[in-house]
Design a protein around this motif. Structure first.
Motif, PDB file in Angstrom:
ATOM      1  N   GLY A 173       3.835   1.266  17.157  1.00  0.00           N
ATOM      2  CA  GLY A 173       3.269   0.636  15.967  1.00  0.00           C
ATOM      3  C   GLY A 173       1.784   0.891  15.794  1.00  0.00           C
ATOM      4  O   GLY A 173       1.382   1.930  15.268  1.00  0.00           O
ATOM      5  N   CYS A 177       1.113   4.478  14.494  1.00  0.00           N
ATOM      6  CA  CYS A 177       1.101   4.658  13.043  1.00  0.00           C
ATOM      7  C   CYS A 177       0.164   3.704  12.306  1.00  0.00           C
ATOM      8  O   CYS A 177       0.098   3.748  11.081  1.00  0.00           O
ATOM      9  CB  CYS A 177       2.519   4.544  12.471  1.00  0.00           C
ATOM     10  N   GLN A 179       0.253   0.378  12.031  1.00  0.00           N
ATOM     11  CA  GLN A 179       0.826  -0.861  11.512  1.00  0.00           C
ATOM     12  C   GLN A 179       1.549  -1.599  12.632  1.00  0.00           C
ATOM     13  O   GLN A 179       2.163  -0.971  13.505  1.00  0.00           O
ATOM     14  CB  GLN A 179       1.847  -0.580  10.397  1.00  0.00           C
ATOM     15  N   LEU A 181       4.658  -3.479  14.160  1.00  0.00           N
ATOM     16  CA  LEU A 181       6.061  -3.150  13.916  1.00  0.00           C
ATOM     17  C   LEU A 181       6.713  -4.078  12.899  1.00  0.00           C
ATOM     18  O   LEU A 181       7.686  -3.701  12.252  1.00  0.00           O
ATOM     19  CB  LEU A 181       6.845  -3.181  15.227  1.00  0.00           C
ATOM     20  N   VAL A 184       6.680  -2.310   9.571  1.00  0.00           N
ATOM     21  CA  VAL A 184       7.163  -0.928   9.560  1.00  0.00           C
ATOM     22  C   VAL A 184       8.662  -0.895   9.300  1.00  0.00           C
ATOM     23  O   VAL A 184       9.430  -1.659   9.906  1.00  0.00           O
ATOM     24  CB  VAL A 184       6.859  -0.223  10.901  1.00  0.00           C
ATOM     25  N   SER A 185       9.092   0.005   8.418  1.00  0.00           N
ATOM     26  CA  SER A 185      10.509   0.198   8.119  1.00  0.00           C
ATOM     27  C   SER A 185      11.252   0.773   9.325  1.00  0.00           C
ATOM     28  O   SER A 185      10.835   1.767   9.914  1.00  0.00           O
ATOM     29  CB  SER A 185      10.654   1.157   6.934  1.00  0.00           C
ATOM     30  N   ASP A 188      12.300   4.353   8.434  1.00  0.00           N
ATOM     31  CA  ASP A 188      11.190   5.305   8.435  1.00  0.00           C
ATOM     32  C   ASP A 188      10.791   5.682   9.858  1.00  0.00           C
ATOM     33  O   ASP A 188      10.560   6.856  10.164  1.00  0.00           O
ATOM     34  CB  ASP A 188      10.002   4.699   7.694  1.00  0.00           C
ATOM     35  N   LEU A 189      10.703   4.695  10.735  1.00  0.00           N
ATOM     36  CA  LEU A 189      10.309   4.961  12.106  1.00  0.00           C
ATOM     37  C   LEU A 189      11.386   5.731  12.861  1.00  0.00           C
ATOM     38  O   LEU A 189      11.078   6.606  13.678  1.00  0.00           O
ATOM     39  CB  LEU A 189       9.990   3.644  12.813  1.00  0.00           C
ATOM     40  N   CYS A 281       4.647   2.570   0.601  1.00  0.00           N
ATOM     41  CA  CYS A 281       4.212   3.297   1.802  1.00  0.00           C
ATOM     42  C   CYS A 281       2.707   3.122   1.978  1.00  0.00           C
ATOM     43  O   CYS A 281       1.938   4.082   1.839  1.00  0.00           O
ATOM     44  CB  CYS A 281       4.572   4.779   1.690  1.00  0.00           C
ATOM     45  N   GLY A 284      -1.569   2.748   7.145  1.00  0.00           N
ATOM     46  CA  GLY A 284      -1.881   2.024   8.358  1.00  0.00           C
ATOM     47  C   GLY A 284      -3.379   2.070   8.609  1.00  0.00           C
ATOM     48  O   GLY A 284      -4.145   2.658   7.835  1.00  0.00           O
ATOM     49  N   VAL A 390       2.793   4.561   5.855  1.00  0.00           N
ATOM     50  CA  VAL A 390       3.914   4.014   6.631  1.00  0.00           C
ATOM     51  C   VAL A 390       4.790   3.191   5.702  1.00  0.00           C
ATOM     52  O   VAL A 390       4.309   2.258   5.056  1.00  0.00           O
ATOM     53  CB  VAL A 390       3.403   3.139   7.794  1.00  0.00           C
ATOM     54  N   ALA A 392       7.077   0.402   4.348  1.00  0.00           N
ATOM     55  CA  ALA A 392       7.282  -1.003   4.670  1.00  0.00           C
ATOM     56  C   ALA A 392       8.775  -1.267   4.859  1.00  0.00           C
ATOM     57  O   ALA A 392       9.627  -0.469   4.438  1.00  0.00           O
ATOM     58  CB  ALA A 392       6.724  -1.872   3.544  1.00  0.00           C
TER      59      ALA A 392
END
Length: 446
Positions: A173, A177, A179, A181, A184-185, A188-189, A281, A284, A390, A392
């Motif tokens: 996280g 990136c 952000q 966790l 964070v999507s 996406d991750l 998006c 971060g 990043v 969401a």
């Protein structure tokens, strides 16, 4: 010296952080009309310009700042060159390394291992294994959730707490990136699978990109304020200029956060679905503080990377003895990075001294011992507005929208690639792909 096993190293780096082109053509005489206008001279814009030059297309590379490179910036204020943004890239996945070598720029391998410190001491072998297992468990759960179509907050998958949970969360996280966790999507991750950053330039990555842009048709300090669809061409308005640049195709290679902010106006306006995707998006926050630490009091090897658990605070990533010099840098993400942003060099240096002291149990550290500090301040730069984009929670599928041209406007940048987002390699590759699309849109083979 204890080191990560190679499989965990690959995962660690993934969380953190054209065939060979001929020499680019000399700068063209642009006038007011070109085949392609490229907006933004970061890695993506430079790659696109070189690709267009090699194809013999007319273009102009427009950069709002006085320098090129975007979030790749090399600073020599401390003496030796230190990168305050992108620090490395992949040799195998893409043509960036080829371009650098053809330009005679010196590349060196990045050490293929990192060390773990906790409470001021290196972790024992068993803790390395525990860290790798904890990281692997979260990655496995991410992939399983993505395969099941779940796209909630990635933090919801961290269900087992242990001594290395905070470090794993930081690697994926804030440090990885920018952000937490929770923001964070999962999808996406899970899709992010960049190759390891295994090479860097001894001159600095920012300097490397400046050299690669040297023979492009660049106009620096040329901020684009509006892009108008005039039918057969696009009209690009520049701040302070009455005349416009006409282009048959436009490559937008500026950060997603800059587009989302409305810094560039569009006529007609961007479709609602695209505007929503950009807002879905957000950037971060990742900042780096570089400082001098003479005499190697930490007893670390040249170019060594250390993940340090800073007491009860958030972990940070330390790059030690950069290029064999006394320069070190700390990388912070998310809330810790936002706290650094705007402090200025003095305040950031004092904060770095406290963090290094806490991480390595040297309470005698002071800003005087660390010497002068330099800070990245990406979040405060209106032309950058933070770190990587990043997605969401619930927005993981939005990134795919950026792969489709909007008329004859093509998007480029790290945020446009589902698997390599947030990497220099991903940004460079996206620029080459955008150039190929622009060539097709303007007619003729790529």
């Amino acid at each position: 010296m204890t080191r990560f096993p190679r499989p965990s190293r690959r995962a660690f780096l993934a969380g953190l952080s054209a065939a060979a082109l001929a020499a680019p053509a000399l700068a063209q005489s642009v006038g007011t009309g070109v085949d392609v206008a490229i907006v933004g001279a970061g890695a993506a814009g430079i790659a696109a310009a070189r690709k267009l030059a090699a194809a013999g297309r007319s273009y102009v590379l427009l950069e709002a700042a006085a320098r090129v490179g975007g979030r790749a910036r090399t600073d020599a204020a401390l003496g030796p060159a230190v990168d305050l943004g992108a620090v490395a890239f992949s040799r195998m996945d893409g043509t960036l390394a080829d371009a650098a070598e053809e330009a005679g720029l010196p590349l060196v391998a990045v050490p293929a291992s990192a060390r773990l410190f906790v409470d001021g001491r290196e972790a024992p072998e068993g803790d390395y294994d525990a860290f790798a297992l904890a990281l692997g468990r979260v990655r496995r759960d991410l992939l399983a959730a993505a395969d099941a179509g779940k796209d909630g907050p990635a933090a919801s998958l961290v269900t087992t707490r242990g001594p290395w949970t905070a470090s794993v969360e930081a690697v994926l996280g804030p440090i990885g990136c920018g952000q937490a966790l929770a923001a964070v999507s999962t999808l996406d991750l899970a899709r992010r699978r960049p190759p390891p950053d295994d090479v860097t330039c001894t001159l600095g990555v920012g300097t490397m990109l400046e050299r690669l842009a040297a023979w492009t048709n660049l106009r620096a300090e040329a901020p684009v304020t509006q892009i108008t669809n005039a039918g057969r061409f696009y009209a690009l308005s520049l701040r302070g200029e009455r005349s416009v640049i006409r282009a048959r195709t436009v490559i937008l290679a500026v950060p997603a956060a800059v587009l989302a902010s409305g810094a560039i106006r569009f006529n007609p306006v961007l479709p609602a679905r695209l505007a929503l995707a950009l807002r879905g998006c957000p950037s971060g926050a990742i900042e780096q503080v570089a400082f001098l630490l003479p005499g190697n009091p930490l007893r670390l090897a040249d170019n060594e990377t250390v993940l340090a658990q800073l007491g009860s605070g958030p972990p940070a990533l330390l790059r030690a003895r950069i290029g064999g010099s006394d320069v070190h840098s700390l990388r912070f993400g998310a809330a810790a990075a936002r706290a650094f942003s705007g402090k200025g060099e003095g305040g950031a240096g004092e904060a770095a001294a406290r963090e290094v002291a806490q991480a390595f149990m040297r309470s005698a550290f002071s800003i005087g011992e660390l010497g002068k500090a330099v800070v990245s301040n990406w979040s405060a730069d209106p032309l950058i507005r933070g770190a990587m984009a990043v997605a969401a929670p619930g927005q993981g599928a939005q990134r795919s929208l950026f792969a489709t041209p909007l008329g004859r406007i093509v998007f480029a940048g790290e945020y446009t690639t589902p698997t390599g987002w947030g990497t220099l390699t991903g940004a460079w590759n996206s620029g080459e792909i955008a150039a190929e699309r622009a060539i097709r849109l303007t007619g003729g083979p790529s």
